[in-house]
Design an enzyme around this catalytic site. Structure first.
Site, PDB file in Angstrom:
ATOM      1  N   LYS A 168       1.413   5.456 -13.738  1.00 30.14           N
ATOM      2  CA  LYS A 168       2.384   5.509 -12.626  1.00 30.14           C
ATOM      3  C   LYS A 168       3.799   5.395 -13.180  1.00 30.14           C
ATOM      4  O   LYS A 168       4.033   4.632 -14.137  1.00 30.14           O
ATOM      5  CB  LYS A 168       2.065   4.369 -11.658  1.00 30.14           C
ATOM      6  CG  LYS A 168       2.851   4.368 -10.355  1.00 30.14           C
ATOM      7  CD  LYS A 168       2.329   3.249  -9.442  1.00 30.14           C
ATOM      8  CE  LYS A 168       3.072   3.119  -8.138  1.00 30.14           C
ATOM      9  NZ  LYS A 168       2.539   2.050  -7.276  1.00 30.14           N
ATOM     10  N   SER A 263       1.349   3.139  -2.709  1.00 31.74           N
ATOM     11  CA  SER A 263       2.331   3.992  -3.324  1.00 31.74           C
ATOM     12  C   SER A 263       1.852   4.674  -4.612  1.00 31.74           C
ATOM     13  O   SER A 263       2.571   5.510  -5.166  1.00 31.74           O
ATOM     14  CB  SER A 263       3.586   3.184  -3.663  1.00 31.74           C
ATOM     15  OG  SER A 263       3.261   2.128  -4.573  1.00 31.74           O
ATOM     16  N   SER A 287      -1.135  -1.004  -2.930  1.00 33.90           N
ATOM     17  CA  SER A 287      -0.743   0.328  -3.409  1.00 33.90           C
ATOM     18  C   SER A 287      -1.710   1.000  -4.366  1.00 33.90           C
ATOM     19  O   SER A 287      -1.565   2.196  -4.630  1.00 33.90           O
ATOM     20  CB  SER A 287       0.635   0.270  -4.060  1.00 33.90           C
ATOM     21  OG  SER A 287       1.606   0.335  -3.065  1.00 33.90           O
TER      22      SER A 287
HETATM   23  N1  LIG Z   1       3.220  -1.445  -4.277  1.00 35.68           N
HETATM   24  C1  LIG Z   1       2.750  -1.843  -3.106  1.00 35.68           C
HETATM   25  O1  LIG Z   1       1.642  -2.312  -2.973  1.00 35.68           O
HETATM   26  C2  LIG Z   1       3.756  -1.772  -2.038  1.00 35.68           C
HETATM   27  C3  LIG Z   1       3.346  -1.857  -0.630  1.00 35.68           C
HETATM   28  N2  LIG Z   1       2.572  -0.730  -0.175  1.00 35.68           N
HETATM   29  C4  LIG Z   1       4.650  -1.973   0.122  1.00 35.68           C
HETATM   30  O2  LIG Z   1       5.080  -1.019   0.733  1.00 35.68           O
HETATM   31  O3  LIG Z   1       5.256  -3.014   0.010  1.00 35.68           O
END
Ligand SMILES: NC(=O)C[C@H](N)C(=O)O
Length: 602
Positions: A168, A263, A287
């Site tokens: 990533k 993400s 994510s």
């Molecule tokens: N990297 C993550 O897990 C971020 C999580 N989805 C958020 O928007 O905070």
């Protein structure tokens, strides 16, 4: 020097703020009420057929074909696959598991450079997915040649020797651009490797490139990065096309495709579309698990402290962990073994050395107690996912495991609590991007203050700026006690819920990973995707706040022909038990992989 593969610029979001449930807006600060679970009769997805006698699946050719699991380390099976597929060296390998391909490399059936070329070619032909921000072709080929040399000379090999992987784009990679999908870091070439990247390379892995994400990993769609959204490979599957791709929408023809979740959507799409054998993601609130569920791959979030965060560009330091995305659970165990352990550069890592483990061939769950937390039947959970979840619980019952309903009463507060803690840490983490130390610097130079303001305006998208604003608000002297301190206390209550349940004898918790299957991009941008993202994380955030290990396992295909994943949450540092249960489950459900030809047509 790295060569870039980039997608179209992000599209403008339009529309009103509504929740996924369609009716229930979730406002920061307002706890979400939990509805009484209402059983809804829905058809059972065919890929989750009931298994009345829960004997482990036979290790036969048919099973291998479906799952690609090794019978003999994988080499023999790969030979058969190659014969079937017309003998194309490398081509058949792309669909293999990491363990199989490793066996094939050792047997000399394929060489690291052949494999690397095949992956690079597939990355090119699946460019539309926009899974990669940077393809490090030269570096990858050099690493592959070095690996080939080790094989040729019979030198000691790493566990990932010659295996193409992706990382990533929020992990620092020496000499390879690291952007976090943000204007702020475009052009940034780190002088050092993140510990996990270094460990992958120490084990001989070939780094193909850097995968796409939401800007600074803030989001759950992989739609909010500066290099454009990631497309879900399953959008091009026969199942999805037949069952649900909108038939006539000429105006939005190009948006029929569904999102990957995020993400770490680039990493999930890369593994799912066979361009690499494993990928690193990061997991702060879900994510890694969320895109894994949407893309039909395995997504492991290890216990906080098991894997070093050094060189992972921080989002929420107290919750961030590197995540692992693979095509099967066995592969996740292999990658975990090469990454876990103490790192003097990250004081939050465990002190002890980590003992890599192999998972049993015939996992047994009959003596386990599986907890079903009732609060995970959360607002917006689709009836279809509810059915898949309850079917999965039945599988465990039929195998002799004790399955009980449990309560994690503070779960409903996790969205609000996460929001306060996440934005507070984001505000402090993002302070370093000021135009002086790293990344972008605006040309505006009337005063230091105007330079700061313009730099941050030009460098960050509105999601990032929004989180910085909220976080600074929560951290104001007059608000600190009311928000930040309170959220810390709620976080403790959320963590204690898990402690109580595990102390009562529950070994593993079984929950859905996401509220629904992936939505088409066109729908996603019509609604307010931040509300949607916030909601989507409700099933995954609590494990981050408690620091627990959790894994999403692809389970079934939805009515629309898209993957559905279920999540297992285990006790701290009990990854072996967690992965053993996940492997058993994976063998029962026999989730189908997407076809290579379908992806190539992307
Ligand atoms: N990297 C993550 O897990 C971020 C999580 N989805 C958020 O928007 O905070």
């Amino acid at each position: 020097m790295a060569e870039r593969a980039r997608g179209e610029p992000p599209k403008q979001r339009t529309g009103t703020r509504t929740s996924r449930a369609g009716s229930r807006p979730i406002l920061p600060g307002v706890p979400v009420p939990i509805p009484i679970p209402v059983p809804v009769p829905v058809p059972v997805p065919s890929s989750l057929a009931p298994q009345p006698n829960a004997r482990p699946a036979p290790r036969c050719r048919r099973q291998w074909r479906r799952w690609g699991l090794p019978q003999d380390g994988g080499a023999q099976a790969l030979r058969r696959r190659r014969r079937r597929s017309g003998g194309g060296r490398g081509e058949a390998m792309l669909r293999a598991s990491l363990r199989q391909v490793s066996a094939a490399l050792k047997e000399g059936q394929v060489t690291p450079t052949e494999l690397c070329h095949k992956c690079l070619a597939l990355i090119k032909s699946t460019k539309l997915l926009n899974a990669y921000i940077t393809v490090a072709e030269e570096t990858a080929l050099k690493q592959a040649e070095e690996s080939e040399e080790r094989y040729r000379r019979g030198q000691p090999l790493g566990v990932l020797d010659g295996i193409p992987v992706a990382v990533k784009d929020n992990f620092n990679t020496a000499g390879i651009e690291t952007t976090c999908a943000s204007n702020m870091l475009k052009g940034y070439i780190p002088p050092y490797n993140a510990t996990v990247v270094q460990k992958l390379q120490d084990q001989g892995a070939v780094l193909l490139g850097k995968t796409n994400l939401d800007e600074f990993a803030m989001g759950s769609g992989s739609t909010d990065g500066v290099f454009g959204p990631v497309r879900n490979p399953w959008s091009y599957s026969r199942q999805y096309k037949e069952k649900s791709a909108p038939k006539s929408d000429p105006e939005h023809e190009e948006f029929k495709w569904v999102i990957t979740g995020g993400s770490s959507g680039g990493s999930a799409a890369a593994v799912s579309s066979f361009t690499c054998f494993a990928a690193l993601g990061s997991d702060t609130g879900g994510s890694t698990r969320n895109p894994a569920a949407h893309c039909g791959v395995v997504g492991l979030k290890p216990t906080y402290g098991l894997i070093s965060r050094h060189g992972l560009i921080p989002l929420v330091n107290s919750m961030d962990v590197p995540g692992i995305l693979t095509r099967c659970v066995d592969d996740a165990a292999v990658v975990l073994g090469s990454l876990a352990g103490h790192d003097p550069k990250d004081s939050t890592t465990i002190q002890d050395a980590f003992q890599p483990f192999e998972l049993p061939n015939m996992p047994d769950v009959s003596k386990l107690c599986i907890g079903i937390p009732k609060e995970y039947n959360a607002p917006g959970l689709s009836s279809e996912i509810l059915a898949v979840w309850s079917k999965a619980a039945d599988l465990f019952k039929n195998a002799g495991a004790k399955v009980i309903e449990v309560s994690l009463p503070h779960t409903p507060y996790s969205i609000v609590c996460y929001h306060v803690l996440c934005t507070a840490e984001v505000a402090s983490n993002m302070a370093r991007f000021d135009g002086l130390e790293y990344g972008h610097r605006s040309d505006v130079n009337e005063s230091t203050e105007s330079m700061y303001a313009a730099t941050r305006q030009e460098g960050f998208n509105d999601v990032v700026r929004g989180r910085i604003l909220s976080g600074n608000y929560f951290l104001l002297k007059q608000n600190y006690e009311d928000y930040f301190v309170k959220a810390q206390k709620v976080r403790r209550l959320i963590a204690n819920d898990f402690v109580k349940v595990f102390r009562s004898g529950v070994d593993i918790l079984l929950t859905p990973t996401t509220l629904s299957d992936a939505v088409p991009y066109i729908e996603f941008i019509k609604e307010d995707n931040r509300t949607r993202s916030t909601q989507d994380d409700i099933l995954t955030q609590a494990a981050n706040m408690a620091g627990l290990p959790a894994i999403s396992v692809p389970t079934a295909l939805s009515e629309r022909g898209l993957p559905v994943g279920l999540q297992f949450i285990g006790r701290s540092f009990q990854e072996k038990q967690l992965l053993t249960v996940a492997k058993w489950f994976e063998k029962q459900v026999k989730f189908p992989m997407i076809q290579l030809e379908e992806v190539k047509g992307a």
